[in-house]
Design a protein around this motif. Structure first.
Motif, PDB file in Angstrom:
ATOM      1  N   SER A   5     -17.588  89.416  73.959  1.00 57.41           N
ATOM      2  CA  SER A   5     -16.816  90.388  74.739  1.00 57.41           C
ATOM      3  C   SER A   5     -17.131  90.362  76.230  1.00 57.41           C
ATOM      4  CB  SER A   5     -17.063  91.800  74.190  1.00 57.41           C
ATOM      5  OG  SER A   5     -16.687  91.887  72.827  1.00 57.41           O
ATOM      6  N   GLU A   6     -18.183  89.701  76.627  1.00 57.97           N
ATOM      7  CA  GLU A   6     -18.650  89.807  78.016  1.00 57.97           C
ATOM      8  C   GLU A   6     -17.662  89.227  79.024  1.00 57.97           C
ATOM      9  OE1 GLU A   6     -23.475  89.857  77.156  1.00 57.97           O
ATOM     10  OE2 GLU A   6     -22.473  87.954  77.657  1.00 57.97           O
ATOM     11  N   GLY A   7     -17.183  88.015  78.789  1.00 60.52           N
ATOM     12  CA  GLY A   7     -16.310  87.368  79.763  1.00 60.52           C
ATOM     13  C   GLY A   7     -15.010  88.116  79.967  1.00 60.52           C
ATOM     14  N   TRP A   8     -14.397  88.534  78.860  1.00 65.71           N
ATOM     15  CA  TRP A   8     -13.135  89.262  78.962  1.00 65.71           C
ATOM     16  C   TRP A   8     -13.322  90.580  79.699  1.00 65.71           C
ATOM     17  CZ3 TRP A   8     -10.299  92.065  74.396  1.00 65.71           C
ATOM     18  CH2 TRP A   8      -9.031  92.467  74.826  1.00 65.71           C
ATOM     19  N   ALA A  62     -12.174  94.033  84.396  1.00 65.11           N
ATOM     20  CA  ALA A  62     -12.667  94.891  85.477  1.00 65.11           C
ATOM     21  C   ALA A  62     -12.254  94.364  86.842  1.00 65.11           C
ATOM     22  CB  ALA A  62     -14.187  95.013  85.383  1.00 65.11           C
ATOM     23  N   SER A  63     -12.173  93.046  86.981  1.00 60.48           N
ATOM     24  CA  SER A  63     -11.811  92.457  88.272  1.00 60.48           C
ATOM     25  C   SER A  63     -10.366  92.774  88.651  1.00 60.48           C
ATOM     26  CB  SER A  63     -12.020  90.939  88.234  1.00 60.48           C
ATOM     27  OG  SER A  63     -11.043  90.302  87.418  1.00 60.48           O
ATOM     28  N   GLY A  64      -9.523  93.099  87.674  1.00 57.72           N
ATOM     29  CA  GLY A  64      -8.142  93.437  87.988  1.00 57.72           C
ATOM     30  C   GLY A  64      -8.024  94.663  88.862  1.00 57.72           C
ATOM     31  N   ARG A  65      -8.911  95.623  88.652  1.00 60.21           N
ATOM     32  CA  ARG A  65      -8.893  96.835  89.477  1.00 60.21           C
ATOM     33  C   ARG A  65      -9.193  96.486  90.933  1.00 60.21           C
ATOM     34  NH1 ARG A  65     -12.765 100.240  91.367  1.00 60.21           N
ATOM     35  NH2 ARG A  65     -12.150 102.424  91.737  1.00 60.21           N
ATOM     36  N   ASP A  66     -10.215  95.670  91.147  1.00 63.46           N
ATOM     37  CA  ASP A  66     -10.557  95.256  92.519  1.00 63.46           C
ATOM     38  C   ASP A  66      -9.397  94.499  93.165  1.00 63.46           C
ATOM     39  OD1 ASP A  66     -13.080  96.362  92.176  1.00 63.46           O
ATOM     40  OD2 ASP A  66     -13.943  94.472  91.452  1.00 63.46           O
TER      41      ASP A  66
END
Length: 339
Positions: free
Chosen positions: A269-272, A277-281
Motif C-alpha cells: 500500500s505504500e507506493g499508491w 497524497a501527491s495529487g493534493r500538492d
C-alpha cells in the motif's frame, strides 16, 4: 555385460532426469491476476509489481503471473465472483461494489476511522484475515490495500453536509452511497473506471475519490472544488482462488503464505498512498483548484452526520458487532493509524 549394465544405468539416469524435470515442470504455475484499474495505475506499477517480483524471486521463478488489467476479464464489481469461480486465479476486489454482501468488512468504509493507508492496511489485515475465513470462505484472503484517505471533489463548493442536498454524487462504495442518500443527495454508483464519464456528462455533480486518482482518471478538468479533509477510505483486497492455491505443492504454498501477511499489506500500500497524497500538492501548485479546509466545528458536523452509519452497521451485523468494532479500533490504534 559391463557395456549392457552401463547402458542400462545411462538409460535409467536419463529416465529419472526426465521424470524429475517433468515433475518440476508440473509444479510450475502461472497465476492469472485480474484487476479493473488501468495498467499505468500505481497499484500495478508499484505495489502489485513489487509483490509479484518478490514471489517470483522467492519461488526461484517457479511462480509467474499473467496480469489482466482494465476489466479485461470482467467488470469491476464481478472480480470477487471471477476469483471464486476460477475465471481469475487472483482478483483485486473492492467488496464495497456489492452492497450488503460482506457486512462485517463494510466497517472499514465508514468515515473517520483510518488516517494512514499503509499502517491502516496492516491493521486491517490483522483484524480482517480471521474474519475473512467465514465472511469470504469461498476464496483465500491475501492482502488489504486501502487508498490514502479520500474526500469530496465537486463542480461547485461543498463545505458542510447540508451542501450535499440535491446533488448527484458518485460514491466510492455502498457505505458512501448510503451516506449520500442520508444527506439528501442522489448516489450515482459506477466503478472507478467509469467515474470520469459520469462527471463529464453531468450524471454526477461530485465524487468521493482519493486526491491523486482525480488526475489518474482525468477528472481534474471536471471537478475544481475539493473538501480539504481526510474523510474516508476504500479498501481493496487481493484474493486467491481456493482451488488454485490448494493445488500448489507445499513449498509454493509457503511462498504464497509468506507474501500474504500484514507486513506485505503495508508494503503493498505504500507506493499508491504516496502517489495519492501527491495529487493534493499538485492541485495546490496548479492554481486551478479551490481547496476548502473546514473548521473544527465543520469537521465535527461531518462526524455527526456520519454517526448513523456506524449505528446502521451495528444493526446490519447483529450479534458480535461490538466485538468486531472494538477489534478494528484496537488494530488501528496498535498500528498508529486511527483518526
Amino acid at each position: 555385460m559391463t557395456k549392457t549394465k552401463g547402458l542400462k544405468r545411462v538409460l535409467a539416469a536419463t529416465a529419472l532426469a526426465a521424470l524429475s524435470a517433468g515433475q518440476a515442470a508440473a509444479q510450475d504455475v502461472t497465476f492469472r491476476l485480474a484487476h479493473w484499474l488501468p495498467p499505468t495505475h500505481p497499484v500495478q506499477t508499484m505495489g502489485m509489481t513489487e509483490w509479484m517480483d518478490a514471489i517470483k524471486a522467492a519461488s526461484d521463478g517457479r511462480i509467474d503471473f499473467q496480469v489482466f488489467p482494465a476489466q479485461q476479464l470482467g467488470a469491476a464489481p464481478d472480480h470477487y465472483d471471477m476469483t471464486r469461480d476460477g475465471i481469475a486465479d487472483i482478483g483485486y476486489v473492492n467488496p464495497g461494489y456489492q452492497a450488503g454482501r460482506f457486512p462485517i468488512y463494510s466497517l472499514v468504509e465508514i468515515p473517520f476511522h483510518m488516517d494512514n493507508a499503509p499502517r491502516g492496511a496492516k491493521a486491517m489485515h490483522e483484524w480482517y484475515a480471521p474474519i475473512a475465513e467465514e465472511e469470504m470462505s469461498d476464496v483465500k484472503f491475501c492482502l488489504a490495500n486501502p487508498h490514502d484517505p479520500g474526500t469530496i471533489h465537486s463542480k461547485t463548493e461543498v463545505k458542510l453536509p447540508a451542501d450535499i442536498q440535491g446533488k448527484s454524487v458518485r460514491p466510492a462504495h455502498a457505505t458512501m452511497a448510503r451516506f449520500v442518500s442520508m444527506l439528501g443527495g442522489a448516489p450515482v454508483q459506477v466503478p472507478a473506471p467509469e467515474a470520469r464519464e459520469a462527471i463529464a456528462n453531468g450524471t454526477a455533480d461530485a465524487i468521493t475519490f482519493p486526491w491523486g486518482s482525480i488526475y489518474i482518471f482525468g477528472i481534474d478538468s471536471e471537478t475544481k472544488h475539493h473538501l480539504d479533509m481526510p474523510f474516508y477510505i476504500s479498501a481493496q483486497l487481493m484474493l486467491l482462488n481456493k482451488a488454485k492455491y490448494d493445488g500448489l505443492p507445499d513449498d509454493l504454498k509457503k511462498v504464497i503464505d509468506d507474501h500474504c501477511t500484514p507486513e506485505w499489506s503495508q508494503k503493498f500500500s505504500e507506493g499508491w498512498a504516496a502517489e495519492e497524497a501527491s495529487g493534493r500538492d499538485k492541485m495546490i501548485e496548479s492554481g486551478e483548484h479551490t481547496l476548502y479546509a473546514p473548521t473544527e466545528e465543520e469537521v465535527q458536523a461531518w462526524r455527526d452526520a456520519a454517526a448513523p452509519l456506524l449505528e446502521q452497521w451495528t444493526s446490519d451485523v447483529g450479534e458480535g458487532a461490538d466485538g468486531y468494532y472494538q477489534g478494528y479500533v484496537d488494530a488501528l490504534e496498535a498500528n498508529d493509524a486511527k483518526f
